[in-house]
Design an enzyme around this catalytic site. Structure first.
Site, PDB file in Angstrom:
ATOM      1  N   GLU A  44       0.850  -1.193   0.000  1.00 46.56           N
ATOM      2  CA  GLU A  44       0.000   0.000   0.000  1.00 46.56           C
ATOM      3  C   GLU A  44       0.880   1.234   0.000  1.00 46.56           C
ATOM      4  OE1 GLU A  44      -2.291   2.634   3.331  1.00 46.56           O
ATOM      5  OE2 GLU A  44      -2.414   0.461   3.567  1.00 46.56           O
ATOM      6  N   LYS A 134      -9.964  -2.076   8.506  1.00 53.82           N
ATOM      7  CA  LYS A 134      -8.655  -1.693   9.037  1.00 53.82           C
ATOM      8  C   LYS A 134      -8.797  -1.314  10.508  1.00 53.82           C
ATOM      9  CE  LYS A 134      -5.379   2.159   8.572  1.00 53.82           C
ATOM     10  NZ  LYS A 134      -4.882   3.227   7.668  1.00 53.82           N
TER      11      LYS A 134
END
Length: 210
Positions: A44, A134
């Protein structure tokens, strides 16, 4: 209904994600390549500066050549979603839960992963159709938080982010996290090899991890 079940396939290879924050294009490519070579398939890149955006474009292009996956992080506006799509990202990650951003990402074909830190946020995300979430900031929430949330929300799949490194990754995976995302700790070049070694360890693990 929004859906982000695609993450199950993305993380099927390894329960580790590397977050390449503010590294610039050249170093981002180098660290991403090392991660991929070690079996960490997903990276990411947070997009907070023009330099971050250029790095995301380059890493996303390299990922396509190798069949790897790159997501855009710190996506907090609809404009960020547009940028992520333009750069070639495969998914978006946000520090918090914003239904408009989540919806825009999903409609753009990018599975969204919103951040959660309370039972209320987890319940809202699940009721919106999202199962991959998350947990942020994970080091402050702690591994017991993951176990506690799985009581009322057994279908939630948590990716722990914030304060994660090779020293505490196993604790969170054993605690029920599906994926541990390592960011700032990657300033230490030994982190990725240590994480790769963790993936190869024998012995009992949490449900569907390692």
């Amino acid at each position: 209904m929004i859906d982000n079940a695609q993450f199950s396939e993305m993380f099927a290879g390894a329960p580790i994600m590397a977050i390449l924050r503010g590294m610039g294009t050249e170093r981002s490519l180098a660290v991403a390549t090392t991660a991929w070579d070690l079996g960490i398939d997903v990276v990411e890149l947070p997009i907070q500066t023009p330099e971050d955006i250029e790095a995301l474009k380059s890493v996303a292009a390299a990922a396509r050549e190798r069949g790897k996956i790159v997501g855009a992080g710190t996506v907090v506006t609809i404009e960020h979603v547009r940028v992520a799509l333009t750069c070639g990202a495969a998914f978006t990650v946000s520090p918090g839960f914003d239904l408009e951003v989540v919806r825009a990402s999903s409609e753009s074909g990018l599975p969204p992963m919103p951040g959660v830190a309370t039972a209320t946020e987890v319940q809202l995300a699940l009721s919106s159709g999202l199962t991959w979430l998350k947990a942020f900031p994970a080091s402050l929430l702690g591994a017991p938080w993951i176990r506690a949330m799985h009581g009322p929300f057994p279908n939630a799949e948590f990716v722990t982010t914030g304060g994660m490194d090779a020293a505490n990754a196993e604790e969170f995976l054993l605690g029920g996290a599906r994926v541990v995302a390592i960011g700032s700790a990657l300033e230490d070049p030994l982190q990725l090899p240590k994480l790769a070694a963790l993936l190869k360890k024998d012995g009992p693990r949490g449900p569907e991890v390692l």
